[in-house]
Scaffold this active site. Structure first.
Site, PDB file in Angstrom:
ATOM      1  N   LYS A 125      10.926  -0.059  -3.136  1.00 39.87           N
ATOM      2  CA  LYS A 125      10.871   1.357  -2.742  1.00 39.87           C
ATOM      3  C   LYS A 125      11.358   1.542  -1.301  1.00 39.87           C
ATOM      4  CE  LYS A 125       6.386   1.612  -3.526  1.00 39.87           C
ATOM      5  NZ  LYS A 125       6.126   0.221  -3.940  1.00 39.87           N
ATOM      6  N   ARG A 143       0.288   8.274  -5.561  1.00 37.18           N
ATOM      7  CA  ARG A 143      -0.114   7.001  -6.142  1.00 37.18           C
ATOM      8  C   ARG A 143      -1.295   7.142  -7.082  1.00 37.18           C
ATOM      9  NH1 ARG A 143       1.809   3.204  -2.075  1.00 37.18           N
ATOM     10  NH2 ARG A 143       1.152   1.108  -2.536  1.00 37.18           N
ATOM     11  N   ARG A 157       8.845 -11.533   2.074  1.00 40.16           N
ATOM     12  CA  ARG A 157       9.260 -10.368   2.869  1.00 40.16           C
ATOM     13  C   ARG A 157       8.927 -10.536   4.358  1.00 40.16           C
ATOM     14  NH1 ARG A 157       7.149  -4.753   1.001  1.00 40.16           N
ATOM     15  NH2 ARG A 157       5.217  -5.922   0.862  1.00 40.16           N
ATOM     16  N   ARG A 174       3.604  -8.762   6.748  1.00 39.62           N
ATOM     17  CA  ARG A 174       2.472  -7.861   6.525  1.00 39.62           C
ATOM     18  C   ARG A 174       1.202  -8.620   6.182  1.00 39.62           C
ATOM     19  NH1 ARG A 174       4.643  -3.027   2.782  1.00 39.62           N
ATOM     20  NH2 ARG A 174       2.630  -3.412   1.792  1.00 39.62           N
ATOM     21  N   ARG A 234      -3.330  -5.401  -5.378  1.00 42.03           N
ATOM     22  CA  ARG A 234      -2.354  -4.306  -5.259  1.00 42.03           C
ATOM     23  C   ARG A 234      -1.706  -4.027  -6.613  1.00 42.03           C
ATOM     24  NH1 ARG A 234       1.113  -6.696  -0.609  1.00 42.03           N
ATOM     25  NH2 ARG A 234       2.564  -5.004  -1.065  1.00 42.03           N
TER      26      ARG A 234
HETATM   27  P1  AP5 Z   1      10.333  -3.551  -0.425  1.00 44.47           P
HETATM   28  O1  AP5 Z   1      11.477  -2.596  -0.416  1.00 44.47           O
HETATM   29  O2  AP5 Z   1       9.623  -3.817   0.848  1.00 44.47           O
HETATM   30  O3  AP5 Z   1       9.301  -3.154  -1.595  1.00 44.47           O
HETATM   31  P2  AP5 Z   1       8.291  -1.942  -1.717  1.00 44.47           P
HETATM   32  O4  AP5 Z   1       8.412  -1.369  -3.097  1.00 44.47           O
HETATM   33  O5  AP5 Z   1       8.458  -0.997  -0.572  1.00 44.47           O
HETATM   34  O6  AP5 Z   1       6.922  -2.738  -1.666  1.00 44.47           O
HETATM   35  P3  AP5 Z   1       5.611  -2.511  -0.814  1.00 44.47           P
HETATM   36  O7  AP5 Z   1       4.887  -3.816  -0.791  1.00 44.47           O
HETATM   37  O8  AP5 Z   1       5.894  -1.829   0.484  1.00 44.47           O
HETATM   38  O9  AP5 Z   1       4.831  -1.522  -1.763  1.00 44.47           O
HETATM   39  P4  AP5 Z   1       3.360  -1.212  -1.731  1.00 44.47           P
HETATM   40  O10 AP5 Z   1       3.364  -0.044  -2.621  1.00 44.47           O
HETATM   41  O11 AP5 Z   1       2.449  -2.307  -2.090  1.00 44.47           O
HETATM   42  O12 AP5 Z   1       3.052  -1.005  -0.153  1.00 44.47           O
HETATM   43  P5  AP5 Z   1       2.838   0.295   0.725  1.00 44.47           P
HETATM   44  O13 AP5 Z   1       3.290  -0.019   2.100  1.00 44.47           O
HETATM   45  O14 AP5 Z   1       3.373   1.497   0.058  1.00 44.47           O
HETATM   46  O15 AP5 Z   1      10.875  -4.943  -1.037  1.00 44.47           O
HETATM   47  C1  AP5 Z   1      10.054  -6.095  -1.057  1.00 44.47           C
HETATM   48  C2  AP5 Z   1      10.869  -7.335  -0.680  1.00 44.47           C
HETATM   49  O16 AP5 Z   1      11.848  -7.578  -1.690  1.00 44.47           O
HETATM   50  C3  AP5 Z   1      11.669  -7.200   0.640  1.00 44.47           C
HETATM   51  O17 AP5 Z   1      11.641  -8.437   1.312  1.00 44.47           O
HETATM   52  C4  AP5 Z   1      13.090  -6.840   0.187  1.00 44.47           C
HETATM   53  O18 AP5 Z   1      14.068  -7.356   1.088  1.00 44.47           O
HETATM   54  C5  AP5 Z   1      13.177  -7.532  -1.168  1.00 44.47           C
HETATM   55  N1  AP5 Z   1      13.945  -6.770  -2.145  1.00 44.47           N
HETATM   56  C6  AP5 Z   1      13.958  -5.416  -2.316  1.00 44.47           C
HETATM   57  N2  AP5 Z   1      14.779  -5.071  -3.330  1.00 44.47           N
HETATM   58  C7  AP5 Z   1      15.277  -6.241  -3.816  1.00 44.47           C
HETATM   59  C8  AP5 Z   1      16.204  -6.537  -4.882  1.00 44.47           C
HETATM   60  N3  AP5 Z   1      16.722  -5.573  -5.639  1.00 44.47           N
HETATM   61  N4  AP5 Z   1      16.486  -7.867  -5.110  1.00 44.47           N
HETATM   62  C9  AP5 Z   1      15.926  -8.848  -4.343  1.00 44.47           C
HETATM   63  N5  AP5 Z   1      15.077  -8.611  -3.309  1.00 44.47           N
HETATM   64  C10 AP5 Z   1      14.748  -7.322  -3.061  1.00 44.47           C
HETATM   65  O19 AP5 Z   1       1.239   0.404   0.724  1.00 44.47           O
HETATM   66  C11 AP5 Z   1       0.435  -0.559   1.361  1.00 44.47           C
HETATM   67  C12 AP5 Z   1      -1.029  -0.168   1.240  1.00 44.47           C
HETATM   68  O20 AP5 Z   1      -1.243   1.100   1.885  1.00 44.47           O
HETATM   69  C13 AP5 Z   1      -1.555   0.048  -0.184  1.00 44.47           C
HETATM   70  O21 AP5 Z   1      -1.965  -1.174  -0.771  1.00 44.47           O
HETATM   71  C14 AP5 Z   1      -2.705   1.022   0.051  1.00 44.47           C
HETATM   72  O22 AP5 Z   1      -3.851   0.362   0.539  1.00 44.47           O
HETATM   73  C15 AP5 Z   1      -2.172   1.897   1.166  1.00 44.47           C
HETATM   74  N6  AP5 Z   1      -1.453   3.087   0.660  1.00 44.47           N
HETATM   75  C16 AP5 Z   1      -0.140   3.383   0.840  1.00 44.47           C
HETATM   76  N7  AP5 Z   1       0.165   4.539   0.233  1.00 44.47           N
HETATM   77  C17 AP5 Z   1      -0.974   4.988  -0.336  1.00 44.47           C
HETATM   78  C18 AP5 Z   1      -1.297   6.114  -1.129  1.00 44.47           C
HETATM   79  N8  AP5 Z   1      -0.358   7.034  -1.457  1.00 44.47           N
HETATM   80  N9  AP5 Z   1      -2.571   6.246  -1.566  1.00 44.47           N
HETATM   81  C19 AP5 Z   1      -3.531   5.337  -1.258  1.00 44.47           C
HETATM   82  N10 AP5 Z   1      -3.290   4.238  -0.527  1.00 44.47           N
HETATM   83  C20 AP5 Z   1      -2.020   4.061  -0.063  1.00 44.47           C
HETATM   84 MG    MG Z   2       7.248  -0.455   1.042  1.00 46.82          MG
END
Ligand code: AP5
Ligand code: MG
Length: 216
Positions: free
Chosen positions: A13, A88, A127, A161, A172
């Site tokens: 994402k 979410r 990552r 992270r 997660r």
């Molecule tokens: P990346 O693009 O970083 O993936 P991502 O989908 O953004 O994954 P996240 O881990 O950020 O998602 P998340 O939903 O767990 O975390 P968030 O920060 O939102 O890609 C991952 C890796 O793969 C990178 O190294 C990249 O280079 C590589 N990659 C990407 N695409 C690729 C491809 N096509 N091929 C190969 N490699 C690739 O949330 C964190 C925490 O915050 C949650 O757990 C929760 O506690 C809280 N939170 C956030 N939002 C909310 C909400 N709306 N409600 C409640 N709690 C929330």
């Molecule tokens: Mg992310």
């Protein structure tokens, strides 16, 4: 254009949102990034969110809805935005619909990035990001062109992270399947959902997302 990127942790994402920001010139609204900033700044929200995020559970709808509501009122969102990691839960999706309705606007599209669980774990465990500009990298899939040097800003410091470990990742994923995956049906029923195979290379996935958005 007002877009939601939906998908499990590690689906890409954030990676895809950054490419779309460059192409369409609209901001990325990542609730994960905003919460991590609040944690780092030790704000009242950050203090509440820290413990929850470190377990891999979801921060309360109330907190997250308030953050997004403030953010989409900022002038840079006037021409659209890319929501990354929000909504979410079904409650968040309803709250978003109400926020937009109040402004007389709506979502244009919800793109679901589909990636299998083994690949998600591999992506998250490799990552890292540039500590200066936030550019995202991966130990195998997206290395900096020059070792230990950020392609974008030339920085030499990188960070990982706190929630990118095996146990937190399991939680997660569970939170995703339990709380977030029902949104797939929710947006399908509204005629907004587009599914993209997120297993391809970063550039291939980007082209697939663009093809959908440009045909909207
Ligand atoms: P990346 O693009 O970083 O993936 P991502 O989908 O953004 O994954 P996240 O881990 O950020 O998602 P998340 O939903 O767990 O975390 P968030 O920060 O939102 O890609 C991952 C890796 O793969 C990178 O190294 C990249 O280079 C590589 N990659 C990407 N695409 C690729 C491809 N096509 N091929 C190969 N490699 C690739 O949330 C964190 C925490 O915050 C949650 O757990 C929760 O506690 C809280 N939170 C956030 N939002 C909310 C909400 N709306 N409600 C409640 N709690 C929330
Ligand atoms: Mg992310």
């Amino acid at each position: 254009m007002r877009l939601v990127l939906l998908g499990p942790p590690g689906a890409g994402k954030g990676t895809q949102a950054k490419l779309l920001v460059e192409h369409y010139g609209i901001p990325q609204l990542s609730t994960g990034d905003m919460l991590r900033e609040a944690v780092a700044a030790e704000t009242p929200v950050g203090l509440k969110a820290k413990a929850v995020m470190s377990t891999g559970n979801l921060v309360s709808d109330e907190i997250v809805n308030a953050i997004v509501s403030d953010r989409i009122d900022k002038p840079d969102c006037a021409n659209g935005f890319i929501l990354d990691g929000f909504p979410r839960t079904l409650q968040q999706a309803d709250a978003l619909a109400a926020m937009l309705e109040e402004k007389g606007i709506g979502l244009d599209c919800v793109v679901e990035l589909a990636v299998n669980d083994d690949q998600l774990v591999e992506r998250v465990s490799g990552r890292f990001t540039c500590a200066s500009c936030g550019e995202g990298y991966h130990d195998v899939f997206k290395k900096p062109k020059v070792a230990d040097t950020c392609d974008r800003c030339g920085g030499h410091e990188f960070k990982r992270r706190a929630d990118d470990n095996a146990e937190t990742m399991r939680n997660r994923l569970q939170a995703y399947y339990k709380e977030t995956s029902p949104l797939i049906g929710y947006y399908y029923a509204k005629g907004l959902l587009k599914r993209v195979d997120g297993m391809g290379e970063i550039g291939v996935v980007h082209e697939a997302v663009r093809a959908i958005l440009d045909s909207e």
